[in-house]
Write a protein that holds these residues in place. Sequence first.
Motif, mmCIF file in Angstrom:
data_model
loop_
_atom_site.group_PDB
_atom_site.id
_atom_site.type_symbol
_atom_site.label_atom_id
_atom_site.label_comp_id
_atom_site.label_asym_id
_atom_site.label_seq_id
_atom_site.Cartn_x
_atom_site.Cartn_y
_atom_site.Cartn_z
ATOM 1 N N PHE A 152 -8.819 50.807 -27.143
ATOM 2 C CA PHE A 152 -10.107 51.435 -27.433
ATOM 3 C C PHE A 152 -10.167 51.894 -28.880
ATOM 4 O O PHE A 152 -11.191 51.744 -29.546
ATOM 5 N N ALA A 153 -9.059 52.447 -29.385
ATOM 6 C CA ALA A 153 -9.010 52.871 -30.788
ATOM 7 C C ALA A 153 -9.280 51.684 -31.709
ATOM 8 O O ALA A 153 -10.038 51.798 -32.686
ATOM 9 N N HIS A 159 -10.907 48.974 -30.897
ATOM 10 C CA HIS A 159 -12.294 48.558 -30.694
ATOM 11 C C HIS A 159 -13.247 49.447 -31.490
ATOM 12 O O HIS A 159 -14.203 48.948 -32.103
ATOM 13 N N LEU A 160 -12.987 50.740 -31.500
ATOM 14 C CA LEU A 160 -13.796 51.644 -32.313
ATOM 15 C C LEU A 160 -13.731 51.261 -33.781
ATOM 16 O O LEU A 160 -14.732 51.311 -34.506
ATOM 17 N N SER A 161 -12.545 50.867 -34.233
ATOM 18 C CA SER A 161 -12.385 50.444 -35.624
ATOM 19 C C SER A 161 -13.178 49.171 -35.897
ATOM 20 O O SER A 161 -13.853 49.055 -36.922
ATOM 21 N N ASP A 162 -13.110 48.231 -34.968
ATOM 22 C CA ASP A 162 -13.855 46.972 -35.143
ATOM 23 C C ASP A 162 -15.354 47.239 -35.250
ATOM 24 O O ASP A 162 -16.063 46.562 -36.014
ATOM 25 N N LEU A 163 -15.825 48.224 -34.483
ATOM 26 C CA LEU A 163 -17.258 48.559 -34.493
ATOM 27 C C LEU A 163 -17.622 49.535 -35.618
ATOM 28 O O LEU A 163 -18.790 49.835 -35.808
ATOM 29 N N LYS A 164 -16.575 50.023 -36.308
ATOM 30 C CA LYS A 164 -16.764 50.985 -37.402
ATOM 31 C C LYS A 164 -17.459 52.265 -36.922
ATOM 32 O O LYS A 164 -18.315 52.830 -37.613
ATOM 33 N N ILE A 165 -17.055 52.738 -35.747
ATOM 34 C CA ILE A 165 -17.562 54.001 -35.220
ATOM 35 C C ILE A 165 -16.739 55.138 -35.826
ATOM 36 O O ILE A 165 -15.511 55.169 -35.664
ATOM 37 N N PRO A 166 -17.344 56.068 -36.556
ATOM 38 C CA PRO A 166 -16.579 57.174 -37.147
ATOM 39 C C PRO A 166 -15.771 57.912 -36.074
ATOM 40 O O PRO A 166 -16.316 58.307 -35.039
ATOM 41 N N THR A 167 -14.483 58.079 -36.335
ATOM 42 C CA THR A 167 -13.575 58.631 -35.330
ATOM 43 C C THR A 167 -12.602 59.613 -35.971
ATOM 44 O O THR A 167 -12.082 59.367 -37.058
ATOM 45 N N ARG A 168 -12.370 60.736 -35.283
ATOM 46 C CA ARG A 168 -11.325 61.687 -35.671
ATOM 47 C C ARG A 168 -10.201 61.610 -34.643
ATOM 48 O O ARG A 168 -10.452 61.695 -33.436
ATOM 49 N N LEU A 169 -8.985 61.450 -35.129
ATOM 50 C CA LEU A 169 -7.824 61.494 -34.259
ATOM 51 C C LEU A 169 -7.508 62.940 -33.899
ATOM 52 O O LEU A 169 -7.510 63.815 -34.773
#
Length: 251
Positions: free
Chosen positions: A158-159, A161-171
């Motif tokens: 999922f992490a 996939h979020l990167s592929d979609l360029k969804i802003p994410t905080r770890l």
Amino acid sequence: MKDSNIGLKGNVHSIETFGAFDGPGIRYVVFFQGCALKCKFCHNRDTWATTENKLMTADEIIADYKKYKAFYKGGGITASGGEATFQLEFVTELFKKAKEQGIHTCLDTSAGTYRENRQEAFDELLKYTDLVLLDIKHIDNEEHKWLVGAPNTNILAFAKHLSDLKIPTRLRYVLLPTINSQDHYVLRLREFIDTLENMVGIDVLPYHKAGIKKWEAMGIPYELNHISEPSKDLVLHVENLLKTNYNYMKI
């Protein structure tokens, strides 16, 4: 997808109207009932059950949010839990309605429910998600299984996939001394997040024992009584390993 006006309801554990640690600004935080993971250190043990608590429609939640919206400048709505994606269809409906009214949306998730065969449904939610707070409990798969009762392979997928979609994410990394605090685990985590292109921040969250009373109140043994809260020096050390020269720190 069902319309919330004809019966789609979320099973809500509780609502925090002045959340300061669940996304940018002051947040309206919806804690959903039910979770796919069984974290030994969970501080919301009472959210695991899927029994009905308070059933609400998306419209009801938006209406309640509006009572306090004057406080939410720079903030918005955060879906948390439990595990928000345990009720994926409802959270999608909620975020869609929020975006229609210009409300910032934040998904706080451990991604324990993510599977490739559910990717289309997750992508529908992510269309209306401004920010993801992604918990990675442990980078080692076998240790992850011991700690939360499930593998981490779908979470790491999922992490990516979020990167592929360029969804802003905080770890978000809950630091547990002697469990996931060792350098070799932290460096493996750093190696993994270095492959991602969407991280906008890293939060090292010190493990705390405040949630133990919930386990005791429910009459459930708590396995990690022997684990101490991390020292400030350990937290700073792990932050340095994860953050030094990380891409988002350079922006």
